[in-house]
Design a protein around this motif. Structure first.
Motif, PDB file in Angstrom:
ATOM      1  N   PRO A   7       0.784  -1.273  -0.060  1.00  0.00           N
ATOM      2  CA  PRO A   7      -0.046  -0.037  -0.097  1.00  0.00           C
ATOM      3  C   PRO A   7       0.787   1.218  -0.153  1.00  0.00           C
ATOM      4  O   PRO A   7       0.529   2.213  -0.564  1.00  0.00           O
ATOM      5  CB  PRO A   7      -0.711  -0.099   1.161  1.00  0.00           C
ATOM      6  N   ARG A   8       2.019   1.391   0.795  1.00  0.00           N
ATOM      7  CA  ARG A   8       2.734   2.312   0.757  1.00  0.00           C
ATOM      8  C   ARG A   8       3.472   2.658  -0.550  1.00  0.00           C
ATOM      9  O   ARG A   8       3.557   4.022  -1.163  1.00  0.00           O
ATOM     10  CB  ARG A   8       3.770   2.526   1.904  1.00  0.00           C
ATOM     11  N   ASP A  11       0.889   4.259  -2.660  1.00  0.00           N
ATOM     12  CA  ASP A  11       0.591   5.651  -2.621  1.00  0.00           C
ATOM     13  C   ASP A  11       1.776   6.497  -3.106  1.00  0.00           C
ATOM     14  O   ASP A  11       1.406   7.445  -3.713  1.00  0.00           O
ATOM     15  CB  ASP A  11       0.610   5.608  -0.985  1.00  0.00           C
ATOM     16  N   ARG A  14       1.600   6.802  -6.842  1.00  0.00           N
ATOM     17  CA  ARG A  14       0.506   7.440  -7.402  1.00  0.00           C
ATOM     18  C   ARG A  14       0.969   8.655  -7.279  1.00  0.00           C
ATOM     19  O   ARG A  14       0.753   9.737  -8.261  1.00  0.00           O
ATOM     20  CB  ARG A  14      -0.735   7.106  -6.583  1.00  0.00           C
ATOM     21  N   ALA A  29       2.524  12.582   3.339  1.00  0.00           N
ATOM     22  CA  ALA A  29       2.519  11.122   3.839  1.00  0.00           C
ATOM     23  C   ALA A  29       3.146  11.171   5.584  1.00  0.00           C
ATOM     24  O   ALA A  29       3.056   9.940   6.094  1.00  0.00           O
ATOM     25  CB  ALA A  29       3.250  10.135   3.219  1.00  0.00           C
ATOM     26  N   ASP A  68      -6.941   1.107  -9.777  1.00  0.00           N
ATOM     27  CA  ASP A  68      -6.358   1.980  -8.656  1.00  0.00           C
ATOM     28  C   ASP A  68      -6.375   3.540  -8.832  1.00  0.00           C
ATOM     29  O   ASP A  68      -6.575   4.260  -8.112  1.00  0.00           O
ATOM     30  CB  ASP A  68      -4.693   1.608  -8.435  1.00  0.00           C
TER      31      ASP A  68
END
Length: 70
Positions: A7-8, A11, A14, A29, A68
């Protein structure tokens, strides 16, 4: 098949695809610049990117072809 990303990693990928700098990613973040840099290197390895510019291109393509989104 595409490599599995945490997930990190997703992120940060993205954010890179969205044009953010490491500094901006770290601030948003609430993580260190060094963490962003380390994750970016891991992403380059996982995605076989030859440079940061190549990683940006691969990031954009990744989100164009996934659910995503950017």
């Amino acid at each position: 098949t595409a490599p599995r990303l945490t997930p990190r990693e997703l992120d940060i990928l993205r954010a890179i695809a969205g044009g953010l700098s490491y500094r901006d990613i770290a601030l948003r973040a609430n993580i260190s610049y060094k963490t962003v840099s380390n994750v970016s290197q891991t992403l380059r390895d996982k995605l076989s990117a030859q440079s940061f510019a190549d990683l940006v291109v691969k990031a954009i393509r990744h989100f164009e072809h996934s659910a995503d989104g950017i």
